[in-house]
Design a protein around this motif. Structure first.
Motif, PDB file in Angstrom:
ATOM      1  N   ARG A 179      12.766  29.280  50.692  1.00 27.18           N
ATOM      2  CA  ARG A 179      14.173  29.615  50.480  1.00 27.18           C
ATOM      3  C   ARG A 179      14.255  30.744  49.455  1.00 27.18           C
ATOM      4  O   ARG A 179      13.458  30.792  48.513  1.00 27.18           O
ATOM      5  CB  ARG A 179      14.955  28.390  49.995  1.00 27.18           C
ATOM      6  CG  ARG A 179      16.450  28.656  49.774  1.00 27.18           C
ATOM      7  CD  ARG A 179      17.193  27.386  49.366  1.00 27.18           C
ATOM      8  NE  ARG A 179      18.581  27.655  48.996  1.00 27.18           N
ATOM      9  CZ  ARG A 179      19.563  27.780  49.861  1.00 27.18           C
ATOM     10  NH1 ARG A 179      19.332  27.669  51.165  1.00 27.18           N
ATOM     11  NH2 ARG A 179      20.800  28.006  49.455  1.00 27.18           N
ATOM     12  N   MET A 180      15.241  31.616  49.662  1.00 22.92           N
ATOM     13  CA  MET A 180      15.405  32.759  48.777  1.00 22.92           C
ATOM     14  C   MET A 180      16.892  32.969  48.511  1.00 22.92           C
ATOM     15  O   MET A 180      17.706  32.974  49.443  1.00 22.92           O
ATOM     16  CB  MET A 180      14.785  34.005  49.419  1.00 22.92           C
ATOM     17  CG  MET A 180      15.027  35.302  48.672  1.00 22.92           C
ATOM     18  SD  MET A 180      14.145  36.686  49.451  1.00 22.92           S
ATOM     19  CE  MET A 180      14.865  36.679  51.103  1.00 22.92           C
ATOM     20  N   GLU A 181      17.243  33.115  47.229  1.00 22.47           N
ATOM     21  CA  GLU A 181      18.615  33.442  46.837  1.00 22.47           C
ATOM     22  C   GLU A 181      18.616  34.768  46.095  1.00 22.47           C
ATOM     23  O   GLU A 181      17.879  34.933  45.116  1.00 22.47           O
ATOM     24  CB  GLU A 181      19.210  32.359  45.937  1.00 22.47           C
ATOM     25  CG  GLU A 181      19.346  31.001  46.589  1.00 22.47           C
ATOM     26  CD  GLU A 181      18.273  30.041  46.149  1.00 22.47           C
ATOM     27  OE1 GLU A 181      17.556  30.378  45.180  1.00 22.47           O
ATOM     28  OE2 GLU A 181      18.124  28.982  46.777  1.00 22.47           O
ATOM     29  N   LEU A 182      19.454  35.698  46.587  1.00 18.20           N
ATOM     30  CA  LEU A 182      19.592  37.011  45.961  1.00 18.20           C
ATOM     31  C   LEU A 182      21.046  37.205  45.538  1.00 18.20           C
ATOM     32  O   LEU A 182      21.972  36.824  46.271  1.00 18.20           O
ATOM     33  CB  LEU A 182      19.179  38.126  46.930  1.00 18.20           C
ATOM     34  CG  LEU A 182      17.727  38.085  47.429  1.00 18.20           C
ATOM     35  CD1 LEU A 182      17.489  39.219  48.423  1.00 18.20           C
ATOM     36  CD2 LEU A 182      16.742  38.161  46.283  1.00 18.20           C
ATOM     37  N   MET A 196      26.348  37.398  46.934  1.00 21.12           N
ATOM     38  CA  MET A 196      25.211  36.488  47.093  1.00 21.12           C
ATOM     39  C   MET A 196      24.691  36.549  48.518  1.00 21.12           C
ATOM     40  O   MET A 196      25.453  36.724  49.486  1.00 21.12           O
ATOM     41  CB  MET A 196      25.632  35.058  46.748  1.00 21.12           C
ATOM     42  CG  MET A 196      24.527  34.033  46.901  1.00 21.12           C
ATOM     43  SD  MET A 196      25.086  32.353  46.473  1.00 21.12           S
ATOM     44  CE  MET A 196      23.585  31.436  46.786  1.00 21.12           C
ATOM     45  N   ALA A 197      23.349  36.402  48.655  1.00 21.15           N
ATOM     46  CA  ALA A 197      22.703  36.326  49.965  1.00 21.15           C
ATOM     47  C   ALA A 197      21.633  35.245  49.918  1.00 21.15           C
ATOM     48  O   ALA A 197      20.892  35.132  48.924  1.00 21.15           O
ATOM     49  CB  ALA A 197      22.083  37.673  50.349  1.00 21.15           C
ATOM     50  N   THR A 198      21.532  34.445  50.971  1.00 22.68           N
ATOM     51  CA  THR A 198      20.517  33.384  51.054  1.00 22.68           C
ATOM     52  C   THR A 198      19.737  33.553  52.355  1.00 22.68           C
ATOM     53  O   THR A 198      20.312  33.904  53.405  1.00 22.68           O
ATOM     54  CB  THR A 198      21.159  31.992  51.001  1.00 22.68           C
ATOM     55  OG1 THR A 198      22.086  31.855  52.075  1.00 22.68           O
ATOM     56  CG2 THR A 198      21.870  31.781  49.677  1.00 22.68           C
ATOM     57  N   MET A 199      18.445  33.283  52.280  1.00 19.15           N
ATOM     58  CA  MET A 199      17.579  33.344  53.453  1.00 19.15           C
ATOM     59  C   MET A 199      16.568  32.208  53.355  1.00 19.15           C
ATOM     60  O   MET A 199      16.190  31.778  52.266  1.00 19.15           O
ATOM     61  CB  MET A 199      16.847  34.698  53.535  1.00 19.15           C
ATOM     62  CG  MET A 199      17.753  35.898  53.709  1.00 19.15           C
ATOM     63  SD  MET A 199      16.822  37.442  53.894  1.00 19.15           S
ATOM     64  CE  MET A 199      16.010  37.157  55.464  1.00 19.15           C
ATOM     65  N   GLU A 200      16.124  31.745  54.521  1.00 24.01           N
ATOM     66  CA  GLU A 200      15.145  30.663  54.593  1.00 24.01           C
ATOM     67  C   GLU A 200      14.003  31.066  55.512  1.00 24.01           C
ATOM     68  O   GLU A 200      14.183  31.885  56.427  1.00 24.01           O
ATOM     69  CB  GLU A 200      15.790  29.367  55.085  1.00 24.01           C
ATOM     70  CG  GLU A 200      16.847  28.797  54.144  1.00 24.01           C
ATOM     71  CD  GLU A 200      17.403  27.485  54.631  1.00 24.01           C
ATOM     72  OE1 GLU A 200      17.017  27.075  55.756  1.00 24.01           O
ATOM     73  OE2 GLU A 200      18.227  26.874  53.906  1.00 24.01           O
ATOM     74  N   SER A 201      12.843  30.466  55.249  1.00 26.70           N
ATOM     75  CA  SER A 201      11.639  30.678  56.072  1.00 26.70           C
ATOM     76  C   SER A 201      11.316  32.163  56.225  1.00 26.70           C
ATOM     77  O   SER A 201      11.319  32.726  57.327  1.00 26.70           O
ATOM     78  CB  SER A 201      11.796  30.022  57.445  1.00 26.70           C
ATOM     79  OG  SER A 201      12.003  28.630  57.311  1.00 26.70           O
ATOM     80  N   VAL A 250      24.848  48.453  39.469  1.00 25.21           N
ATOM     81  CA  VAL A 250      24.558  47.175  40.106  1.00 25.21           C
ATOM     82  C   VAL A 250      23.045  46.992  40.211  1.00 25.21           C
ATOM     83  O   VAL A 250      22.278  47.972  40.227  1.00 25.21           O
ATOM     84  CB  VAL A 250      25.212  47.120  41.516  1.00 25.21           C
ATOM     85  CG1 VAL A 250      24.574  48.135  42.436  1.00 25.21           C
ATOM     86  CG2 VAL A 250      25.130  45.721  42.101  1.00 25.21           C
ATOM     87  N   LYS A 251      22.640  45.776  40.307  1.00 23.34           N
ATOM     88  CA  LYS A 251      21.236  45.444  40.556  1.00 23.34           C
ATOM     89  C   LYS A 251      21.165  44.104  41.282  1.00 23.34           C
ATOM     90  O   LYS A 251      22.171  43.375  41.384  1.00 23.34           O
ATOM     91  CB  LYS A 251      20.431  45.391  39.259  1.00 23.34           C
ATOM     92  CG  LYS A 251      20.745  44.213  38.367  1.00 23.34           C
ATOM     93  CD  LYS A 251      19.856  44.213  37.141  1.00 23.34           C
ATOM     94  CE  LYS A 251      20.153  43.013  36.241  1.00 23.34           C
ATOM     95  NZ  LYS A 251      19.272  42.993  35.048  1.00 23.34           N
ATOM     96  N   ILE A 252      19.994  43.781  41.775  1.00 23.36           N
ATOM     97  CA  ILE A 252      19.756  42.525  42.490  1.00 23.36           C
ATOM     98  C   ILE A 252      18.894  41.615  41.616  1.00 23.36           C
ATOM     99  O   ILE A 252      17.868  42.048  41.077  1.00 23.36           O
ATOM    100  CB  ILE A 252      19.073  42.770  43.849  1.00 23.36           C
ATOM    101  CG1 ILE A 252      20.004  43.515  44.792  1.00 23.36           C
ATOM    102  CG2 ILE A 252      18.631  41.462  44.475  1.00 23.36           C
ATOM    103  CD1 ILE A 252      19.383  43.836  46.140  1.00 23.36           C
ATOM    104  N   GLN A 253      19.328  40.396  41.490  1.00 23.19           N
ATOM    105  CA  GLN A 253      18.527  39.349  40.857  1.00 23.19           C
ATOM    106  C   GLN A 253      18.282  38.253  41.885  1.00 23.19           C
ATOM    107  O   GLN A 253      19.184  37.913  42.659  1.00 23.19           O
ATOM    108  CB  GLN A 253      19.230  38.773  39.625  1.00 23.19           C
ATOM    109  CG  GLN A 253      19.335  39.745  38.465  1.00 23.19           C
ATOM    110  CD  GLN A 253      20.035  39.139  37.270  1.00 23.19           C
ATOM    111  OE1 GLN A 253      20.665  38.085  37.374  1.00 23.19           O
ATOM    112  NE2 GLN A 253      19.936  39.803  36.130  1.00 23.19           N
TER     113      GLN A 253
END
Length: 281
Positions: A179-182, A196-201, A250-253
């Motif tokens: 799982r990934m949360e950006l 916010m963005a979420t991705m899995e697998s 802006v930046k991504i965490q």
């Protein structure tokens, strides 16, 4: 014939008879073992020279009797004479064991060193390193145009498509992200999150870089139109105005949950050019 009494003749015969059983080297008669002596005598006087020559015996052995000598049986003497060869064998055995011990320690040291080297190599190649992250300097609006809300209760709702690159060249094995949360954050105002963005697998191949087009859902509710983050977003991404809009700081965490890793890996990225041009529609 009348026997002549000769005292010298008797002494000579007795001397010849004694020499017949004598062990002296000058005797011409074989020894009679049936009349052999069964005792030996040990001289109790200390002989410094003989003691230094033989470490196992400190007294001198003598084969003739005397008043100052103590008698030992033949069995005791045989045990004494047999003790020396046993001590030599034991000494040789102990020396052999002492020589083998360094070889065993050398083998053990080699095995431990080999195990440590193997563990180090396995750790180097299999240890999961955090992938690198980078982002493009622009975004696109998808689905519907951005909604800024009424002036009395401003907000921003939109969907942005941003190109994000994952650098997995430091890993020698594939990286599986469960799982990934950006998060998109405002750099100028205490890293305030607004998207916010979420991705899995997610699968990242080793020793390569992977480009992904990620959808960020923008959903920011401002307390008023004077909110610093809302004003920053509106000035850079609001409806078209005359002139060039300013860049968005802006930046991504992100937080990555990698398979097989108990802890969470954190990543961050800034625009490749240092500036981010957000969509104006």
């Amino acid at each position: 014939m009348e026997e002549i009494h000769d005292p010298y003749r008797r002494n000579a015969e007795r001397t010849v008879q004694e020499r017949a059983n004598s062990y002296l080297p000058y005797s011409n008669h074989p020894p009679d073992l049936t009349h052999a002596r069964t005792e030996l005598y040990l001289n109790e006087e200390q002989d410094a020279s003989s003691s230094s020559r033989h470490p196992h015996f400190s007294n001198r052995l003598d084969l003739h009797d005397g008043p100052s000598r103590s008698m030992l049986s033949s069995n005791t003497m045989s045990l004494l004479f047999k003790a020396a060869p046993l001590r030599k064998e034991q000494t040789a055995l102990s020396l052999q064991i002492v020589r083998k011990k360094p070889q065993r320690w050398h083998i053990l040291f080699s095995i431990i060193t080999l195990l440590l080297l193997t563990a180090g190599l396995v750790t180097f190649f299999c240890w999961p390193r955090t992938p690198g992250l980078s982002m493009d300097d622009n975004a696109q609006t998808v689905y519907e145009p951005a909604d800024w809300g009424p002036d009395s209760q401003p907000f921003l709702k939109a969907t942005w498509l941003v190109n994000v690159t994952f650098d997995n060249t430091r890993n020698w094995i594939p990286t599986h992200i469960n799982r990934m949360e950006l998060y998109l954050v405002d750099v100028l105002h205490e890293d305030q999150q607004f998207g916010m963005a979420t991705m899995e697998s997610v699968f990242l191949s080793p020793r390569t870089t992977t480009l992904m087009r990620i959808l960020f859902h923008i959903n920011y509710d401002a307390p008023s139109v004077n909110d610093p983050t809302f004003r920053n977003l509106y000035n850079a991404c609001g409806p078209k105005k005359v002139g060039t809009p300013p860049d968005l700081a802006v930046k991504i965490q992100g937080a990555l949950h990698v398979r097989g890793v108990a802890w969470t890996q954190h990543v961050s990225a800034t625009p490749s050019t240092g500036k981010f041009l957000c969509p104006t529609i």
